[in-house]
Design an enzyme around this catalytic site. Structure first.
Site, short mmCIF file in Angstrom:
data_model
loop_
_atom_site.label_atom_id
_atom_site.label_comp_id
_atom_site.label_asym_id
_atom_site.label_seq_id
_atom_site.Cartn_x
_atom_site.Cartn_y
_atom_site.Cartn_z
N ASP A 16 -1.57 9.75 -7.31
CA ASP A 16 -0.23 10.23 -6.94
C ASP A 16 0.81 9.55 -7.83
OD1 ASP A 16 0.05 7.62 -5.96
OD2 ASP A 16 -0.17 8.22 -3.86
N LYS A 17 2.06 9.75 -7.51
CA LYS A 17 3.15 9.21 -8.32
C LYS A 17 3.10 7.68 -8.43
CE LYS A 17 8.14 9.50 -8.82
NZ LYS A 17 9.39 10.03 -8.29
#
Length: 138
Positions: A16-17
């Site tokens: 994810d980010k």
């Protein structure tokens, strides 16, 4: 008890980010481990389906201990925790290979069902399949 180990490498798309593997990917890894476990005992999941046996997921659990990161090499340890004629419960450890740390652990529960999704007793309906699986529990 028989323990199967499947190696995987974290792909960028699984993060994810924050650079951490998204939690949903652990269940996909459990599926990979489960499929490899079944193959390692001399049959494949598609073989089971050809014989009219399926293992739908009815319960799952995952405890996240530490996040995996891009390019981490992981080992998915898979074993049968419990089994009776109507269901099987698989357990999993996700181990980071470089330091052997368990970073997640989980389980999935699957009834044995036929093509009509009716629960069956695999011990009675498919004794050879039952025995292959049962040998892994003992």
């Amino acid at each position: 008890m028989y323990l199967n180990e499947t190696k995987i490498k974290v792909r960028y798309v699984e993060t994810d980010k924050m650079g951490i593997v998204h939690h949903s990917n652990y269940y996909a890894w459990f599926e990979v481990g489960r499929g490899e476990f079944i193959a390692s005992i001399g049959m494949t999941y598609s073989d089971m389906e050809k014989e009219g046996i399926m293992l739908p997921l009815v319960e799952s659990y995952c405890k996240y201990i530490e996040g995996a990161k891009y390019e981490d090499e992981l080992i998915i340890q898979t074993w049968v925790k419990d089994m009776n004629g109507a269901k099987i419960v698989f357990n999993y450890n996700v181990v980071r290979e470089k330091d052997k740390k368990i970073i997640a652990k989980g389980s999935t529960t699957h009834p044995f069902v036929n093509n009509d999704f009716k629960i069956i007793n695999i011990k009675k309906k498919k004794p050879e399949m039952w025995q292959k699986l049962r040998n892994c529990v003992l």
